[in-house]
Write a protein that holds these residues in place. Structure first.
Motif, PDB file in Angstrom:
ATOM      1  N   ASP A  73       3.720  -1.127   3.834  1.00  8.45           N
ATOM      2  CA  ASP A  73       3.184   0.366   3.684  1.00  8.45           C
ATOM      3  C   ASP A  73       4.294   1.289   3.354  1.00  8.45           C
ATOM      4  N   VAL A  93      -8.662  -0.982   3.234  1.00  8.40           N
ATOM      5  CA  VAL A  93      -7.510  -1.711   3.275  1.00  8.40           C
ATOM      6  C   VAL A  93      -7.381  -2.577   4.438  1.00  8.40           C
ATOM      7  N   ARG A 149       0.933  -1.115   0.152  1.00  7.80           N
ATOM      8  CA  ARG A 149       0.067  -0.043  -0.125  1.00  7.80           C
ATOM      9  C   ARG A 149       0.799   1.146  -0.006  1.00  7.80           C
ATOM     10  N   TYR A 169      -1.181   3.486   6.870  1.00  5.09           N
ATOM     11  CA  TYR A 169      -1.870   2.288   7.067  1.00  5.09           C
ATOM     12  C   TYR A 169      -1.338   1.566   8.089  1.00  5.09           C
TER      13      TYR A 169
END
Length: 504
Positions: A296, A255, A237, A484
């Motif tokens: 992330d 997510v 991500r 995230y």
């Protein structure tokens, strides 16, 4: 024989503003932005065009067979799926799969989507007409999706992947226990679709950008929609990325729902092992049936990092296989995953911290306090800093020291012998009977004296401290917390994981 990765110098086109300039194909042009970075078009990348399914559609795909390929050995195979409005060759040059393949000896195949450079993927029934009709999307900047026909296993693009797998097995000495699939953006959505429905044929799947619509992952009773079975999963991500608007849910919800889908399927519901190195935030969930990795990347836009392929190979694909009965097997990976051994995570309102990866009680509750300027502002104020506070006795013990007293005044002795003293409301402390200013004043609450955790970790131990939202991460090495990872850590510390999208 060991093969060296050779980076080819290219002709940098800084004036480019196209997503995938056609002139790159077969040239030495390279382009870079904060989401995608290209390499020189590989000389060994070959194009193939054929009505391979016999349905009148001439499909296009690209094969990369490295010089290091040994036809006498069983060889892993990686499918890599391009993003929307891209091509197979574009996916090759926007990743490092060909470079990693050259060193490791595996093969790659980069298919083209069969229609409009867009994969046929499942759609939410409620949004079907809106997202598949060009006229309804006019002026939005969002390309129309191909309207799905039939069931997922009947989709032309899904059948293409399976036919190419068959072809590659016929053509090369493929290790059938080590077939992997990865994708970027819409290619990630395509990869997720293949993994959920045809996962029995793949040992692991990975993807960057564009998580799957949660309405396609869970039914109305929150049960998993899956026909492919457990498999190792890697989800990359990018911090500045946004969830497609038509999902109808925010970034955090989507997510977390995508991570939790695979955590549930793989039996990976325990605490994550956390490793934050530089801008890459890795959270590894080990499961009874298979593992889940979330990466992330701080300060990154939609796309994929140039080393995403290397990361996925080194920490996941290189060590996972699947037996014919569907059992996922793990062997040592090229690079061993190591959780941060010296790190501290705090989040606002939590009564526990993650210390070296383990939850420990704080003896109080984390709170935030602002550092203000108001002199000369005629009654106004400016916030010059905002800090998370933790009990000084906890912080001292976290670093191997001891608490000597606590309350409106507090003394702690650090493991190296330094003696620190604090007083409620005072911005200063004493270190070995010498005055030193902190970034913000000490505060006593409920008989416990608190200090800014960032100051304690950075000023006293030279740790690197970064924050996102309500969460702080401090480590003995360079580490930048991304959004995230911060959300996942915060929910662990506040014991909110059970309320996340997709959790039971």
């Amino acid at each position: 024989m060991s093969y060296k990765i050779v980076l080819q110098p290219g002709e940098l086109n800084d004036a480019n503003r196209d997503y995938l300039p056609k002139a790159i194909k077969g040239s030495r042009m390279v382009v870079n932005e904060n989401g995608n970075n290209s390499q020189v078009y590989p000389a060994r990348l070959t194009e193939h065009v054929e009505d391979i399914l016999g349905d009148g559609i001439r499909d296009v795909w690209y094969e990369y067979v490295p010089e290091s390929y040994d036809s006498g050995k069983k060889t892993p195979l990686v499918f890599s799926m391009h993003g929307g409005l891209m091509t197979g060759w574009g996916q090759c040059i926007y990743t490092s799969w060909s470079l990693v393949a050259e060193k490791e000896g595996f093969l790659c195949v980069f298919p083209n989507a069969s229609a409009n450079k867009m994969w046929m993927i499942e759609c939410d029934d409620e949004k079907m007409d809106e997202i598949t009709t060009r006229e309804k999307l006019a002026g939005s900047g969002v390309p129309a999706l191909n309207r799905p026909t039939g069931s997922v296993p009947e989709f032309h693009d899904v059948r293409l992947v399976m036919k190419l797998l068959e072809r590659m097995r016929e053509k090369y000495n493929i290790d059938e226990t080590r077939v992997y699939i990865q994708g970027m953006s819409m290619g990630n959505a395509m990869t997720s679709q293949v993994a959920r429905y045809m996962g029995a044929h793949f040992a692991a799947a990975a993807g960057s950008g564009c998580p799957t619509n949660c309405k396609l992952l869970f039914d109305s009773e929150n049960r998993l929609i899956n026909a492919g079975g457990p498999m190792d999963i890697w989800q990359s991500r990018l911090e500045h990325d946004k969830t497609p608007y038509h999902y109808g849910e925010d970034d955090k919800t989507v997510v977390q729902g995508n991570v939790n889908y695979w955590r549930r399927l793989n039996g990976a519901l325990g605490l994550p092992e956390i490793s934050i190195r530089g801008e890459k935030n890795l959270l590894l969930y080990r499961g009874d049936k298979a593992n889940v990795m979330l990466m992330d990347v701080h300060n990154r836009d939609h796309g994929q990092t140039f080393d995403d392929a290397q990361m996925v190979w080194d920490y996941l694909f290189s060590g996972v296989s699947k037996t014919p009965d569907g059992t996922v097997r793990h062997a040592p990976t090229r690079r061993a995953f190591r959780a941060d051994e010296h790190a501290l995570a705090l989040t606002e309102d939590a009564k526990q911290a993650l210390l070296n990866g383990k939850p420990v009680p704080l003896g109080g509750k984390v709170f935030r306090r602002d550092k203000l300027k108001y002199h000369g502002l005629n009654g106004g104020q400016l916030v010059r800093g905002s800090y998370l506070y933790a009990p000084v006795t906890f912080l001292a013990k976290a670093f191997g020291g001891q608490a000597l007293s606590d309350g409106d005044t507090a003394e702690v002795r650090l493991s190296d012998g330094r003696l620190l003293a604090f007083a409620h409301g005072c911005v200063g402390c004493t270190i070995d009977n010498t005055v030193e200013a902190m970034v913000c004043e000490a505060i006593t609450m409920d008989g416990t004296l608190y200090v800014p955790a960032e100051w304690f970790c950075a000023a006293l131990y030279d740790w690197h401290v970064s924050c996102y939202g309500d969460t702080l991460y401090a480590a003995d090495h360079f580490a930048r917390l991304s959004r995230y990872a911060a959300w996942m850590i915060s929910d662990v510390l506040l014991e909110r994981e059970g309320g996340q999208r997709g959790m039971v």
